[in-house]
Structure formats: C-alpha cells, structure tokens
Scaffold this motif. Structure first.
Motif, PDB file in Angstrom:
ATOM      1  N   UNK A  36       0.850  -1.178   0.000  1.00 54.14           N
ATOM      2  CA  UNK A  36       0.000   0.000   0.000  1.00 54.14           C
ATOM      3  C   UNK A  36       0.887   1.229   0.000  1.00 54.14           C
ATOM      4  N   UNK A  37       0.629   2.147  -0.923  1.00 54.56           N
ATOM      5  CA  UNK A  37       1.398   3.392  -0.953  1.00 54.56           C
ATOM      6  C   UNK A  37       0.911   4.320   0.153  1.00 54.56           C
ATOM      7  N   UNK A  38       1.866   4.930   0.860  1.00 53.62           N
ATOM      8  CA  UNK A  38       1.540   5.807   1.979  1.00 53.62           C
ATOM      9  C   UNK A  38       2.475   7.006   1.982  1.00 53.62           C
ATOM     10  N   UNK A  39       2.195   7.937   2.863  1.00 55.91           N
ATOM     11  CA  UNK A  39       3.126   9.012   3.181  1.00 55.91           C
ATOM     12  C   UNK A  39       3.630   8.801   4.600  1.00 55.91           C
ATOM     13  N   UNK A  40       4.952   8.872   4.761  1.00 58.54           N
ATOM     14  CA  UNK A  40       5.559   8.863   6.085  1.00 58.54           C
ATOM     15  C   UNK A  40       5.812  10.306   6.503  1.00 58.54           C
ATOM     16  N   UNK A  41       5.390  10.663   7.711  1.00 61.50           N
ATOM     17  CA  UNK A  41       5.568  12.013   8.235  1.00 61.50           C
ATOM     18  C   UNK A  41       6.463  11.933   9.463  1.00 61.50           C
ATOM     19  N   UNK A  42       7.633  12.540   9.397  1.00 59.18           N
ATOM     20  CA  UNK A  42       8.566  12.499  10.517  1.00 59.18           C
ATOM     21  C   UNK A  42       8.263  13.599  11.521  1.00 59.18           C
ATOM     22  N   UNK A  43       7.874  13.219  12.731  1.00 63.05           N
ATOM     23  CA  UNK A  43       7.591  14.177  13.803  1.00 63.05           C
ATOM     24  C   UNK A  43       8.875  14.364  14.607  1.00 63.05           C
ATOM     25  N   UNK A  44       9.602  15.412  14.257  1.00 61.58           N
ATOM     26  CA  UNK A  44      10.984  15.581  14.685  1.00 61.58           C
ATOM     27  C   UNK A  44      11.153  15.625  16.204  1.00 61.58           C
ATOM     28  N   UNK A  45      10.304  16.379  16.892  1.00 65.31           N
ATOM     29  CA  UNK A  45      10.484  16.551  18.327  1.00 65.31           C
ATOM     30  C   UNK A  45       9.871  15.416  19.153  1.00 65.31           C
ATOM     31  N   UNK A  46       9.032  14.647  18.527  1.00 62.15           N
ATOM     32  CA  UNK A  46       8.280  13.563  19.152  1.00 62.15           C
ATOM     33  C   UNK A  46       9.028  12.231  19.140  1.00 62.15           C
ATOM     34  N   UNK A  47       9.820  12.014  18.055  1.00 65.63           N
ATOM     35  CA  UNK A  47      10.434  10.707  17.880  1.00 65.63           C
ATOM     36  C   UNK A  47       9.479   9.683  17.318  1.00 65.63           C
ATOM     37  N   UNK A  48       8.513  10.148  16.526  1.00 60.57           N
ATOM     38  CA  UNK A  48       7.565   9.246  15.876  1.00 60.57           C
ATOM     39  C   UNK A  48       7.468   9.566  14.389  1.00 60.57           C
TER      40      UNK A  48
END
Length: 414
Positions: A36-48
């Motif tokens: 499944x094609x998705x978008x990964x979103x890096x939450x910089x301050x969260x570590x998620x």
C-alpha cells in the motif's frame, strides 16, 4: 550530463526536495499488489513517524516509534562528555530547545522496513514495520545526521553527516556503507538523478549563528554544491552559487542552497536559499541562474534575519509530475503557494503555520506540506492552488516522504 571543471572553495569559517521525484520504493510487479502506498511524516520533536494515506483526505493509518532504543542511546551519550555536549548543542540550536529525533525516512522496496535518520542520535536506523524493532543501526561520522535521499531502484540511501562534512551511502537493507564523499560545510539536501548515476549534495553552512547580515556572510562557511558519481562516489563537479548570484547582481543574497527540485528532464534546478522569500531557476547546461522569483512577504514576518529559524525563510519546494507547477513552503511567512512554472505567477497564498517541507501526493494531484507550527499535514491542489485536506500528526512534523507498507499493515504494538 555535462561535466564542468571542478572548483574547490576554501572554508572561511568553521561551523553546523528532491521532493518531486518520488522515492523509488515500489516493489516488483509481482509484489506490488501486496503493498500500500503511503506518506511517512517524521515528527521531529516527538520521535515518531505518522503513516497516512498518500492521496485524498490524508487519513491516518498508523504510527511508528522511531526511537525504541532511546534509553540505550541516552546512556551512551551521557557516558561520553563530547557526545553529550553535541547532543545539548543540537537541542539548544537547530532543535529550538527540543531534541531532534527524526529528520528523514524512506521505506524499503518490499515495504517491510523504514529507514530513519536521527539527528540527535547521530545515526541512521532501519525499523521493522511489523514489529517496531531495529534491524540495523549506522552511526554517522561526527555528531549529527540530517537529510537523506534514496536511489531510484530503492537499494541505496544517502545521508548527510552534517558536522563531518560527509555523505554516507548505505545499503538500505543491511546498513552496510557502500561509499562516502566529502562535501562543503554542513551537508544538507541530497538528490539522486532519476537515472541513478549521480548524487547532488547541497551544503548550507552554519545556520545557527546570528552573524546573518550580508557583510558577515563569509562567516557561514563553504556552501557549494557537490555532484558525485553514484557508483564510484568520486566528485564530478562543484557548483559555486556565490558566483552565479554575483553575476546577476545579487551580491547580498545568501548562497546557502536549501531544498531543491529538478525539472522532469533534469535540465533545470529550482532551489531556495537562506533568508530569501522566493526561489531561483538554474540552467544546468549553461551553468547560470536564469530566473529569480520573489514571493510575497507576510506583513507580520520580521525582516530581521536573526529571527528566521535556522536561516530558512522559505524551506520546502516540490513540482507537479508534469513539470507545470511548483509548490513552495513559505516557512517564516506562514503560507504555501502553487507557482506556474512557465510564468512564475503564484496562485493563492494558502495560510499555513511554519510549513517546513513540500512534496507530492501519491496520485500526483496535490502538493503536500508539513505545518510544523500546527502539527498537521496539508494537501494543496496543483490545479486550483486551494487547500483540500489537513490531518493532525505528531510534534513538529518536518520531512514527508512517499513510501510503502504491507497492504494490511497496522501500527506495531507498544
């Protein structure tokens, strides 16, 4: 690709998108039905990293903890005074008082893992998407990792080691280093050409000092573009944008190239620079800046350069798949806009809170920006320039990348 004579610049002071060419994380035809094609979103301050739909309403699918080894990493940092000093320096400078736990990420071609650069931990890790466990870890040279790029065939990942002026190229499945190359001061963005033959690196210099006045520009370091052969990792050419800007009378403009994107035929490069509300068009064959686009200023935004976070007034640029439109994240001016590439006329200014990245949706119809000030991701239609969707994500989203997960994927259990 024309080869120009290399220029070697001397560092004046010590220090610290591709976005339109979708990362080649598609599997073979036999396996694609299971992905499944998705978008990964890096939450910089969260570590998620949030995993969201790649098109349409951008609805959330799941979330990944990208620092499952946080305790071990912190123990190692606390045991080493030099590592601790750099860790705290990152927190109090580029991190704006926060730790930087995720900068960039790409999934593997089989959709089984995601590879993440973690600035505060000075490393790159591969995380198993099914279990949430770390497959491998690579410690970069120096004390901070930064932007990455994945090769068109999805087998290699290039990562900037920003305090070591080095880019490492790794096997995406094993983490083994395949090669490395030297850059200017503080390597930042990396771009593979679509044929996989070259890697372009943009060095941004020291963006953490307050010596931001044009007459102090020399203190920012050596900020050239380095182009290398992606097989031998030998330097092919060096591009000095200081010369190009001076040639068109823009001597007070910074030459620190931030996010950049190639035209579909790779004849032109569109790029942003520090402190500038706009972008430039660079013709690769003639080695000249051919057009300058100044975008509107937000009246509420201070022109004081020292107030611009990490010197990035505008940070994030992408292009529609047909090459007709550019999308620009006006970071400090709190908007994003779609620009006609032929006329350079901008469309509506879509209000956004500190947008820090721009990429392209899976269906190619929308520009997708990360709103780091509002902890959300927003889609803007390339055709109309209007906002079409937003979804809440984690703390301080920055990089957004297309990738793949298993068709039936759900978040790993805690």
């Amino acid at each position: 690709m024309p080869v120009l004579r290399p220029r070697h610049l001397c560092a004046m002071a010590a220090a610290v998108v591709l976005t339109v060419t979708a990362p080649a994380t598609a599997a073979s035809a036999a396996d694609s039905a299971a992905l499944r094609q998705v978008l990964f979103v890096g939450n910089n301050w969260d570590g998620t990293a949030d995993v969201i739909k790649s098109s349409g309403d951008l609805a959330k699918i799941g979330r990944i903890n990208v620092i499952p080894d946080k305790d071990a990493r912190m123990a190692a940092i606390n045991a080493d005074p030099i590592k601790w000093i750099y860790f705290m320096a990152i927190r109090n400078s580029v991190g704006e008082g926060h730790d930087q736990f995720v900068d960039d990420m790409y999934s593997t071609p089989d959709g089984k893992s995601v590879v993440v650069s973690r600035p505060s931990f000075a490393d790159v890790v591969s995380i198993d998407l099914a279990t949430g466990k770390i497959n491998w870890r690579f410690a970069v040279s120096g004390y901070r990792s930064d932007h990455m790029a994945v090769s068109p065939d999805g087998t290699r990942v290039a990562v900037s080691a920003s305090t070591a002026n080095t880019v490492h190229v790794l096997n995406i499945n094993t983490g083994q280093q395949l090669g490395s190359f030297a850059t200017g001061d503080k390597p930042h963005e990396n771009i593979f050409t679509k044929d996989g033959k070259y890697i372009w690196n943009m060095a941004i210099g020291d963006v953490n000092t307050d010596s931001d006045a044009p007459w102090l520009d020399w203190t920012k370091g050596d900020r050239h573009l380095t182009v290398v052969d992606a097989t031998t990792y030998k330097q092919v050419k060096v591009i000095d944008m200081r010369e190009k800007l001076d040639a068109i009378g823009l001597t007070d403009y910074s030459d620190a190239v931030r996010p950049a994107v190639f035209s579909p035929d790779e004849s032109k490069l569109y790029f942003q620079v520090s402190f500038f509300n706009g972008f430039f068009e660079y013709d690769i064959a003639t080695d000249k800046i051919t057009r300058t686009k100044t975008l509107p200023k937000n009246p509420a935004t201070s022109d004081d350069r020292t107030t611009m976070v990490n010197d990035s007034r505008h940070h994030g640029i992408s292009m529609s798949p047909d090459g007709s439109k550019l999308c620009v994240a006006g970071t400090m001016d709190d908007y994003a806009t779609v620009v006609n590439r032929t006329t350079l006329q901008e469309g509506p200014l879509v209000t956004a809170s500190k947008p820090y990245w721009a990429t392209v949706s899976g269906d190619g119809k929308s520009c997708v920006i990360s709103e780091s000030g509002a902890d959300q991701v927003t889609a803007i239609d390339f055709a109309t320039g209007q906002k079409t969707a937003s979804v809440a994500v984690g703390d301080h989203p920055q990089r957004v990348r297309l990738g793949h997960v298993a068709a039936d994927w759900t978040s790993p259990s805690s």
